[in-house]
Design a protein around this motif. Structure first.
Motif, short mmCIF file in Angstrom:
data_model
loop_
_atom_site.label_atom_id
_atom_site.label_comp_id
_atom_site.label_asym_id
_atom_site.label_seq_id
_atom_site.Cartn_x
_atom_site.Cartn_y
_atom_site.Cartn_z
N SER A 65 30.82 14.28 57.53
CA SER A 65 32.06 13.88 58.29
C SER A 65 32.78 15.34 58.41
O SER A 65 33.45 15.55 57.38
CB SER A 65 32.81 12.94 58.04
OG SER A 65 34.06 12.81 58.61
N LYS A 107 34.90 25.15 78.99
CA LYS A 107 35.56 24.01 78.85
C LYS A 107 37.05 24.15 79.49
O LYS A 107 37.65 25.15 79.39
CB LYS A 107 35.57 23.45 77.60
CG LYS A 107 36.22 24.05 76.51
CD LYS A 107 37.15 23.34 75.30
CE LYS A 107 38.40 22.59 75.66
NZ LYS A 107 39.10 22.00 74.68
N GLN A 123 39.60 26.60 68.04
CA GLN A 123 38.49 26.00 68.65
C GLN A 123 37.31 27.03 68.66
O GLN A 123 36.10 26.72 68.91
CB GLN A 123 38.63 25.75 70.13
CG GLN A 123 39.72 24.41 70.26
CD GLN A 123 39.69 24.26 71.79
OE1 GLN A 123 38.70 23.81 72.28
NE2 GLN A 123 41.10 24.18 71.92
N ARG A 155 35.54 19.04 76.41
CA ARG A 155 35.09 18.88 74.84
C ARG A 155 33.78 19.67 74.61
O ARG A 155 32.73 19.39 75.50
CB ARG A 155 35.16 17.77 74.25
CG ARG A 155 35.00 17.74 72.72
CD ARG A 155 35.30 16.51 71.90
NE ARG A 155 36.86 16.38 72.38
CZ ARG A 155 37.50 15.08 71.91
NH1 ARG A 155 36.87 14.38 71.31
NH2 ARG A 155 38.63 14.98 72.26
N ILE A 156 33.36 20.62 74.04
CA ILE A 156 32.12 20.90 73.41
C ILE A 156 31.82 21.01 72.06
O ILE A 156 32.59 21.51 71.30
CB ILE A 156 31.99 22.52 73.96
CG1 ILE A 156 32.01 22.81 75.58
CG2 ILE A 156 30.44 22.89 73.62
CD1 ILE A 156 31.93 24.06 76.29
N PRO A 157 30.84 20.28 71.68
CA PRO A 157 30.50 20.30 70.16
C PRO A 157 30.58 21.37 69.52
O PRO A 157 29.83 22.43 69.88
CB PRO A 157 29.36 19.37 70.09
CG PRO A 157 29.21 18.57 71.37
CD PRO A 157 29.80 19.52 72.64
N TYR A 158 30.93 21.56 68.24
CA TYR A 158 30.94 22.70 67.35
C TYR A 158 29.46 23.23 67.28
O TYR A 158 29.10 24.42 67.18
CB TYR A 158 31.60 22.30 66.13
CG TYR A 158 33.23 22.84 66.30
CD1 TYR A 158 33.90 23.80 66.32
CD2 TYR A 158 33.94 21.55 66.34
CE1 TYR A 158 35.14 24.18 66.36
CE2 TYR A 158 35.29 21.78 66.47
CZ TYR A 158 35.87 23.06 66.36
OH TYR A 158 37.23 23.21 66.43
N ALA A 159 28.68 22.26 67.04
CA ALA A 159 27.18 22.45 66.71
C ALA A 159 26.61 23.39 67.83
O ALA A 159 25.85 24.44 67.56
CB ALA A 159 26.47 21.27 66.38
N GLU A 160 26.91 22.85 69.01
CA GLU A 160 26.52 23.80 70.32
C GLU A 160 26.96 25.18 70.30
O GLU A 160 26.38 26.42 70.81
CB GLU A 160 26.80 23.16 71.66
CG GLU A 160 26.11 21.84 71.65
CD GLU A 160 26.26 20.84 72.87
OE1 GLU A 160 26.77 21.66 73.75
OE2 GLU A 160 26.15 19.70 72.91
N LYS A 161 28.41 25.24 70.11
CA LYS A 161 29.21 26.73 70.12
C LYS A 161 28.35 27.62 68.96
O LYS A 161 28.04 28.77 69.25
CB LYS A 161 30.61 26.30 69.68
CG LYS A 161 31.23 25.42 70.42
CD LYS A 161 32.60 25.35 70.09
CE LYS A 161 33.57 24.36 70.61
NZ LYS A 161 34.93 24.25 70.02
N ARG A 162 28.07 27.03 67.71
CA ARG A 162 27.58 27.97 66.71
C ARG A 162 26.04 28.29 67.23
O ARG A 162 25.75 29.45 66.89
CB ARG A 162 27.44 26.98 65.52
CG ARG A 162 28.69 26.42 64.90
CD ARG A 162 28.53 25.91 63.60
NE ARG A 162 29.66 25.34 63.22
CZ ARG A 162 30.04 24.09 63.14
NH1 ARG A 162 28.95 23.11 63.37
NH2 ARG A 162 31.33 23.58 62.88
N ASP A 256 31.10 25.33 58.04
CA ASP A 256 32.16 24.67 58.78
C ASP A 256 33.31 24.23 57.52
O ASP A 256 32.89 23.42 56.81
CB ASP A 256 32.02 23.42 59.35
CG ASP A 256 33.18 22.74 60.29
OD1 ASP A 256 34.16 23.01 59.79
OD2 ASP A 256 32.62 21.95 61.06
#
Length: 290
Positions: A65, A107, A123, A155-162, A256
């Motif tokens: 989480s 975004k 972000q 919003r864009i998930p952090y996993a996609e950014k990485r 993270d």
């Protein structure tokens, strides 16, 4: 006995990123710094509470989480956020912005003017431009207008950014293209609130601020911390809440820092990189695809 530290997360200060620890102590995060810590055997992760208050039951939370909050504390924290429109009467001016995280990932968002660029740093926005300034609800209506008319996510998930940081365009001009195009389409829309003042497109690039221009290509991300696990690596970049580490035998790995909160951590002398810590490999994207 090793001293135990409890991490409160990463914060972007005027002098750069710092890790904040329980009690208020901060650790600067300059590039090249050795990051080395372990989770003691037999320990567990506990809810960090909400709005500055400790969790009343000290609830256990999942290692995966990013919020490190139990259900009740997560609801309390969300209920008092700008995103939940709980501050509709806030008299401060707000800014609408467009943020770019990688190819095809732009975004729209809002932030208080007094926070300057802190929200974009938090972000992990690779580049961004301001779109307009005005009262909170006018900024919110503009955000909704872009979502409805141009299908721009908020919003864009952090996993996609990485996952796309290994294929970012090499030049600031290339990285700015999508922001400039979307900005032009946005200001041409009808229906802008009269109280929101449009701003010209001025793209700010944060690639060098984060250190992503010199960091090794990340191969994967830490999924969670576990009792008995350890992390050791040289800090190559910091983007948003993410530490990009050069790890022995693995190359670039992303951690993270939100996964560190709620754990009691101890310094580690481990030099072998990662021990008993699960890592998710990034899907390989062919060079030249973008």
């Amino acid at each position: 006995m090793a001293q135990v530290w409890t991490c409160s997360g990463l914060r972007w200060s005027p002098d750069g990123p710092v890790l904040v620890w329980a009690g208020g102590r901060c650790s600067a995060l300059p590039r090249g710094k050795r990051i080395a810590f372990a989770v003691p055997e037999g320990s567990g992760r506990r809810c960090v509470g909400a709005r500055g208050h400790a969790c009343p039951v000290g609830a256990a939370v999942s290692g995966r989480s990013p919020g490190a909050r139990c259900g009740e504390c997560a609801r309390l924290d969300r209920a008092h956020s700008v995103a939940a429109d709980a501050l509709a009467g806030d008299p401060r001016p707000y800014r609408v912005y467009l943020a770019w995280f990688g190819p095809g990932m732009v975004k729209v968002g809002i932030t208080a003017v007094e926070r300057a660029d802190a929200r974009l740093l938090e972000q992990g926005a690779v580049c961004f431009s301001r779109l307009g300034t005005g009262p909170l609800m006018a900024a919110r209506r503009t955000e909704e207008l872009l979502r409805a008319a141009l299908q721009v996510p908020d919003r864009i998930p952090y996993a996609e950014k990485r996952a796309v940081r290994s294929v970012l365009p090499k030049t600031a001009a290339e990285r700015a293209v999508e922001v400039r195009e979307l900005h032009a389409r946005a200001v041409a829309l009808k229906g802008w609130p009269e109280s929101l003042r449009p701003e010209p497109c001025q793209v700010t690039d944060l690639m060098g601020v984060f250190g992503l221009d010199e960091a090794p290509r990340p191969s994967g991300e830490v999924v969670e911390l576990v009792p008995g696990g350890a992390v050791s690596g040289e800090l190559a970049a910091v983007a948003g809440p993410d530490l990009h580490l050069a790890v022995h035998g693995r190359g670039g790995v992303v951690l993270d820092t939100r996964l560190m909160t709620g754990w009691e951590l101890v310094p580690s002398a481990v030099e072998a990189g990662l021990r008993a810590v699960p890592v998710r490999e990034f899907r390989r994207i062919p060079d030249g695809l973008f």
